[in-house]
Design a protein around this motif. Structure first.
Motif, mmCIF file in Angstrom:
data_model
loop_
_atom_site.group_PDB
_atom_site.id
_atom_site.type_symbol
_atom_site.label_atom_id
_atom_site.label_comp_id
_atom_site.label_asym_id
_atom_site.label_seq_id
_atom_site.Cartn_x
_atom_site.Cartn_y
_atom_site.Cartn_z
ATOM 1 N N PHE A 45 0.967 -1.326 0.046
ATOM 2 C CA PHE A 45 0.157 -0.084 0.255
ATOM 3 C C PHE A 45 0.820 1.211 -0.122
ATOM 4 C CE2 PHE A 45 -3.026 -3.319 1.368
ATOM 5 C CZ PHE A 45 -4.234 -2.671 0.840
ATOM 6 N N GLY A 46 2.172 1.212 -0.265
ATOM 7 C CA GLY A 46 3.050 2.346 -0.131
ATOM 8 C C GLY A 46 3.368 2.835 1.116
ATOM 9 N N LEU A 47 2.863 2.423 2.414
ATOM 10 C CA LEU A 47 3.097 3.085 3.612
ATOM 11 C C LEU A 47 4.548 2.839 4.075
ATOM 12 C CD1 LEU A 47 -0.420 1.871 5.092
ATOM 13 C CD2 LEU A 47 0.178 4.082 4.277
ATOM 14 N N SER A 48 5.272 1.842 3.549
ATOM 15 C CA SER A 48 6.477 1.533 3.895
ATOM 16 C C SER A 48 7.458 1.296 2.647
ATOM 17 C CB SER A 48 6.521 0.338 4.724
ATOM 18 O OG SER A 48 7.899 0.002 5.090
ATOM 19 N N THR A 49 8.653 1.980 2.847
ATOM 20 C CA THR A 49 9.542 1.804 1.582
ATOM 21 C C THR A 49 10.531 0.608 2.045
ATOM 22 O OG1 THR A 49 11.014 3.442 2.656
ATOM 23 C CG2 THR A 49 9.295 4.052 1.007
ATOM 24 N N PRO A 50 10.557 -0.158 0.723
ATOM 25 C CA PRO A 50 11.299 -1.459 1.027
ATOM 26 C C PRO A 50 12.879 -0.895 1.306
ATOM 27 C CG PRO A 50 10.887 -1.270 -1.349
ATOM 28 C CD PRO A 50 10.003 -0.089 -0.524
ATOM 29 N N SER A 51 13.507 -1.524 2.312
ATOM 30 C CA SER A 51 14.608 -1.230 2.615
ATOM 31 C C SER A 51 15.758 -2.149 1.968
ATOM 32 C CB SER A 51 15.041 -1.136 4.017
ATOM 33 O OG SER A 51 14.768 -2.310 4.775
ATOM 34 N N GLY A 52 16.658 -1.716 1.196
ATOM 35 C CA GLY A 52 17.789 -2.651 0.584
ATOM 36 C C GLY A 52 18.595 -3.223 1.396
ATOM 37 N N PRO A 53 19.147 -4.156 1.229
ATOM 38 C CA PRO A 53 20.361 -4.450 2.094
ATOM 39 C C PRO A 53 21.529 -3.841 2.273
ATOM 40 C CG PRO A 53 20.296 -6.044 0.335
ATOM 41 C CD PRO A 53 19.093 -4.942 -0.084
ATOM 42 N N THR A 54 21.768 -3.208 3.157
ATOM 43 C CA THR A 54 22.948 -2.271 3.245
ATOM 44 C C THR A 54 24.257 -3.222 3.592
ATOM 45 O OG1 THR A 54 22.622 -1.951 5.516
ATOM 46 C CG2 THR A 54 21.504 -0.235 4.122
ATOM 47 N N PRO A 55 25.247 -2.600 3.525
ATOM 48 C CA PRO A 55 26.562 -3.541 4.028
ATOM 49 C C PRO A 55 26.524 -4.006 5.084
ATOM 50 C CG PRO A 55 27.004 -1.589 2.513
ATOM 51 C CD PRO A 55 25.613 -1.552 2.600
ATOM 52 N N ALA A 56 26.101 -3.149 6.066
ATOM 53 C CA ALA A 56 26.033 -3.628 7.368
ATOM 54 C C ALA A 56 25.037 -4.617 7.733
ATOM 55 C CB ALA A 56 25.726 -2.435 8.483
ATOM 56 N N SER A 57 23.905 -4.575 7.029
ATOM 57 C CA SER A 57 22.850 -5.342 7.355
ATOM 58 C C SER A 57 23.278 -6.694 6.641
ATOM 59 C CB SER A 57 21.537 -4.856 6.886
ATOM 60 O OG SER A 57 21.626 -4.661 5.334
ATOM 61 N N ALA A 58 23.891 -6.536 5.572
ATOM 62 C CA ALA A 58 24.388 -7.820 4.674
ATOM 63 C C ALA A 58 25.166 -8.567 5.369
ATOM 64 C CB ALA A 58 24.718 -7.451 3.281
ATOM 65 N N GLU A 59 26.272 -8.104 6.273
ATOM 66 C CA GLU A 59 27.222 -8.651 6.823
ATOM 67 C C GLU A 59 26.505 -9.380 8.159
ATOM 68 O OE1 GLU A 59 30.758 -10.145 8.261
ATOM 69 O OE2 GLU A 59 30.153 -9.422 6.259
ATOM 70 N N ALA A 60 25.582 -8.639 8.844
ATOM 71 C CA ALA A 60 24.752 -8.945 9.846
ATOM 72 C C ALA A 60 24.121 -10.390 9.566
ATOM 73 C CB ALA A 60 24.082 -8.080 10.383
ATOM 74 N N LYS A 61 23.416 -10.342 8.330
ATOM 75 C CA LYS A 61 22.812 -11.383 7.941
ATOM 76 C C LYS A 61 23.518 -12.713 7.741
ATOM 77 C CE LYS A 61 18.597 -12.229 5.115
ATOM 78 N NZ LYS A 61 17.843 -11.649 3.843
ATOM 79 N N ARG A 62 24.595 -12.448 7.115
ATOM 80 C CA ARG A 62 25.815 -13.301 6.855
ATOM 81 C C ARG A 62 26.284 -13.911 8.097
ATOM 82 N NH1 ARG A 62 31.410 -12.654 6.074
ATOM 83 N NH2 ARG A 62 32.450 -14.406 4.911
ATOM 84 N N ARG A 63 26.583 -13.096 9.143
ATOM 85 C CA ARG A 63 26.801 -13.459 10.416
ATOM 86 C C ARG A 63 25.803 -14.418 11.021
ATOM 87 N NH1 ARG A 63 32.149 -13.750 11.465
ATOM 88 N NH2 ARG A 63 33.205 -11.954 10.716
ATOM 89 N N GLU A 64 24.563 -14.073 11.059
ATOM 90 C CA GLU A 64 23.148 -14.796 11.345
ATOM 91 C C GLU A 64 23.165 -16.257 10.833
ATOM 92 O OE1 GLU A 64 18.477 -14.313 11.720
ATOM 93 O OE2 GLU A 64 19.541 -12.750 10.824
ATOM 94 N N ALA A 65 23.513 -16.110 9.610
ATOM 95 C CA ALA A 65 23.099 -17.440 8.729
ATOM 96 C C ALA A 65 24.342 -18.427 9.191
ATOM 97 C CB ALA A 65 23.485 -17.102 7.304
ATOM 98 N N ALA A 66 25.606 -17.823 9.617
ATOM 99 C CA ALA A 66 26.799 -18.693 10.026
ATOM 100 C C ALA A 66 26.431 -19.230 11.395
ATOM 101 C CB ALA A 66 28.087 -17.996 9.848
#
Length: 764
Positions: free
Chosen positions: A146-167
């Motif tokens: 509905f356009g009430l929230s903008t999708p946030s792309g994966p920033t380098p910090a969040s990508a690294e955090a996601k990588r660490r979470e997966a590990a």
């Protein structure tokens, strides 16, 4: 008497408290009885556990396990690590355990995450069973739609955090174990997808091998760089030390033959020759001394090695032996003084002289050999002394030379070793050999390892059985009620008279007339007439046992006053009182039953609910007790009812009053037995008030309702009643359940044999 009773009660209380605190001995009979009593409860617990286990196997998320096996192969690594600075040691447990920790490390986990891109895999990153995260994800998707929230792309910090979470999530599913005492490592991974589990397991094995290759390459390259610098330094040092050694030798005139100086070599040779010369001199001196002893003693026939080797000595000895033989023959034939015998003996003496001269000649040769050996030894000693003097003079110089030689040799060996290692390091940088290899690849396994239905079901059965047994044991431990006659004897130390069975109400007794005459007993329940209707029953036998116990305990008294009491209300004392009185009356004994329970006149409700006056009128109004008695026309039982029109607050005073004494005295003139239905001992003190007028008490205990401790404490508080107590009747006994409490050798154990003497449904 009161002091004696109090001491007896206190002693009983102390003994029974100690018995209560001590655990009952566990025997096979006790365990068997517990199982018989609790098996339904245990079976119920097992069924509940089975249902829960089956429900768990139905709703639980299945997990699949894939395994890859890695072998730490020392044979491969020896190809390039025999002389390598970075060679690994794989012949101990510490190394294998280190490899296990390496497989569980973040390095391997991150490598697998990057290779399979697990941080972007929704199946791997999904949080199974997390309702909150699912709701948040759905809400975010709706807001973005509905356009009430903008999708946030994966920033380098969040990508690294996601990588660490997966590990981190990957590490939770990894299990690494050593296969027995071998060098094989089993790597297992658990996932909800069998395909993903096999992919991750294989990726873990590959990542481990790649990490070993990379670590070897990095270590070898770093070693090569360091070796290059070190080799240059060692080359210069080796040249300098060799040059210093050669200059020192030339300056001091030190000539060497190989690695040893000529003077040292000569001294060694002279020393060896001196040892041989000394040995030869000692040998020659020993031979000379031996033969001189022979010559000085005059032994011509002595054995010497050179004599044996001499042909002349051998010829003379042979002739001597022949002459000796001939002389013996002549002496035997012609006599020892014969001319021929004398001549032969003279020849023998000549032979002996010649042999002795030969020995003397050999002795002279030995003396000559000794002189030669001593001269040679003296010569060699002079040479050794001269060489020793030369070596001693050059000793200090040799020490300095050897120090220079050692230094030069050390630098030369280091230079050669480092040069060889450098060449090996250069070669190993491009040599793809590791000390490990995969011997078993992971494949998708479609049979879930968790939950294992059979194991879960078996475990649930075991847990249910354990829980049921534990709860059943607790129930047994908490079961401190009266169940058998042994309980009565051990807990109360009173005589066990028998049982009163649990009887269901069957309506009006068949022998009871329907008249409601004011002075006739009118029974409203068949239970009150049970011993009359069933005189051969176990209950009737119990009451007969009570009568015999009374007659034996209270002998010689014309009228016996018996009180029937219980510990708590509702234990059936009134029923026992009525049936006991009916039994006595049916046997022709003049018996009167008195309802003395002013608080709860149960006997009156059961026998004379229509009565209008009774014991209260006799005590308070002074009415003639004979006019108040009611009769059972069949058994001739007399009954004094208690009609309570209002609560009597001073019942204990009435029971202990002189009026009550006179009433009992009046009844004693007409009856042989006076049975008093008294109030329970626990809630009121009426029984205690009249205890001094009672000849004996019968205590009624309800089976399975009152605890042994409670009954004991009640009797402890009534020492006079305890002293006069004839025995105990277990009432309302469930005979089917009572079989479960029988133990081997007890009275209840032989209950089946007693049954043929009882006829519960027969009447006379």
């Amino acid at each position: 008497m009161q002091v004696h009773n109090r001491d007896l009660a206190n002693s009983l209380k102390i003994d029974l408290d100690q018995d209560e605190q001590q655990a009952e001995p566990i025997s096979f009979d006790a365990l068997g009885g517990m199982l018989r009593r609790q098996w339904l409860f245990i079976a119920g617990c097992v069924m509940v556990a089975m249902i829960l286990g089956m429900a768990y196997t139905v709703v639980a998320v299945p997990y699949f396990t894939s395994k890859v096996t890695v072998l730490i192969d020392r044979g491969n690594s020896q190809v390039v690590e025999q002389l390598s600075l970075v060679s690994a040691v794989t012949n101990n447990d510490a190394y294998v355990l280190s490899q296990v920790e390496l497989l569980k490390s973040d390095t391997i986990a991150l490598a697998v995450v990057d290779k399979l891109d697990l941080s972007s895999n929704p199946q791997f990153m999904a949080k199974t069973g997390s309702l909150v995260s699912s709701v948040k994800a759905q809400a975010g998707s709706i807001l973005e739609a509905f356009g009430l929230s903008t999708p946030s792309g994966p920033t380098p910090a969040s990508a690294e955090a996601k990588r660490r979470e997966a590990a981190a999530r990957l590490k939770t599913g990894i299990t690494v174990s050593r296969v027995g005492r071998t060098y094989a490592l089993a790597i297992e991974y658990v996932s909800t997808s069998p395909v993903l589990a096999s992919q991750i397991a294989n990726a873990l094995g590959d990542a481990y091998l790649f990490d070993k290759l990379n670590s070897k390459y990095d270590a070898t390259r770093r070693a090569g760089f360091w070796l290059q610098d070190r080799i240059g330094e060692l080359r210069q040092k080796s040249l300098e030390t060799d040059l210093a050694l050669q200059r020192f030798k030339a300056a001091n005139g030190l000539v060497a033959a190989g690695k040893t100086l000529v003077s040292d070599q000569q001294l060694s040779e002279f020393a060896s020759g001196l040892v041989l010369a000394q040995a030869e001199t000692a040998r020659a001196r020993a031979r000379l001394e031996q033969i001189e002893k022979i010559v000085s003693s005059g032994q011509s026939d002595a054995i010497v090695s050179d004599v044996l080797k001499s042909s002349i000595s051998e010829d003379l000895r042979r002739k001597y032996l022949a002459a000796s033989k001939l002389q013996t023959e002549i002496a035997a034939k012609l006599g020892p003084q014969h001319v021929a015998a004398v001549r032969v003996r003279s020849e023998m003496e000549e032979y002996k002289r010649l042999m002795f001269e030969e020995v003397s000649r050999i002795a002279e040769s030995y003396r000559s050999d000794l002189s030669v050996a001593e001269a040679r030894e003296k010569e060699i000693q002079d040479k050794v002394a001269a060489a020793t003097q030369v070596t001693a003079v050059a000793g200090e110089t040799m020490v300095q030379m050897r120090e220079l030689e050692r230094e030069a040799e050390t630098y030369r060996d280091l230079y050669q070793t480092f040069l060889q290692r450098h060449q090996e390091a250069v070669q190993q940088q491009s040599f793809p050999v590791t000390e490990a290899r995969i011997i078993t690849k992971a494949v998708p396994v479609w049979l879930p390892t968790s939950p294992r239905k059979s194991l879960t079901l078996a475990l649930s059965i075991v847990l249910g059985l354990a829980a049921g047994s534990a709860i059943g044991a607790f129930r047994e431990f908490r079961d401190r009620f009266f169940r058998t006659g042994d309980h009565v004897r051990s807990a109360l130390e009173l005589e066990y008279l028998g049982i009163g069975p649990l009887i269901e109400e069957t309506g009006r007794t068949r022998a009871e007339p329907q008249s409601t005459h004011p002075h006739q007993i009118h029974k409203t329940s068949a239970i009150t007439n049970y011993v009359v209707d069933h005189p051969l029953s176990a209950f009737a036998e119990t009451l007969r046992s009570a009568k015999i116990a009374i007659d034996l305990t209270i002998p010689g008294k014309e009228c016996k006053i018996i009180g029937v009491v219980s510990g708590l209300p509702g234990e059936g004392k009134s029923t026992v009182s009525i049936n006991f009185a009916e039994l006595l009356a049916s046997q022709g004994v003049r018996t009167v039953l008195v309802d003395a329970d002013f608080r709860n006149p149960g006997a009156t409700r059961a026998l004379a609910a229509h009565a209008e006056s009774g014991i209260l009128e006799a005590l308070i109004e002074g009415r003639n007790v004979r006019s108040l008695l009611m009769r059972n026309l069949k058994t001739k039982l007399s009954f004094l009812p208690l009609v309570s029109k209002h609560r009597v607050a001073h019942s204990s005073e009435l029971l202990s009053s002189p009026v009550m004494r006179n009433l009992l005295a009046e009844l004693s003139k007409d009856f042989d037995y006076i049975v008093l239905d008294l109030p329970p001992l626990g809630p009121v003190v009426d029984a205690r008030a009249i205890a001094h007028r009672i000849d004996g008490f019968i205590m009624v205990v309800e089976w399975g309702k009152i605890t042994r401790r409670a009954a004991r404490q009640i009797l402890d508080g009534e020492p006079q009643i305890f002293e006069k107590c004839i025995g105990v009747i277990l009432n309302k006994v469930d005979q089917k359940k009572m079989k479960l409490y029988q133990t081997h050798g007890s009275t209840e154990y032989y209950g089946a044999r007693f049954a043929q003497y009882y006829h519960e449904n027969d009447s006379l």
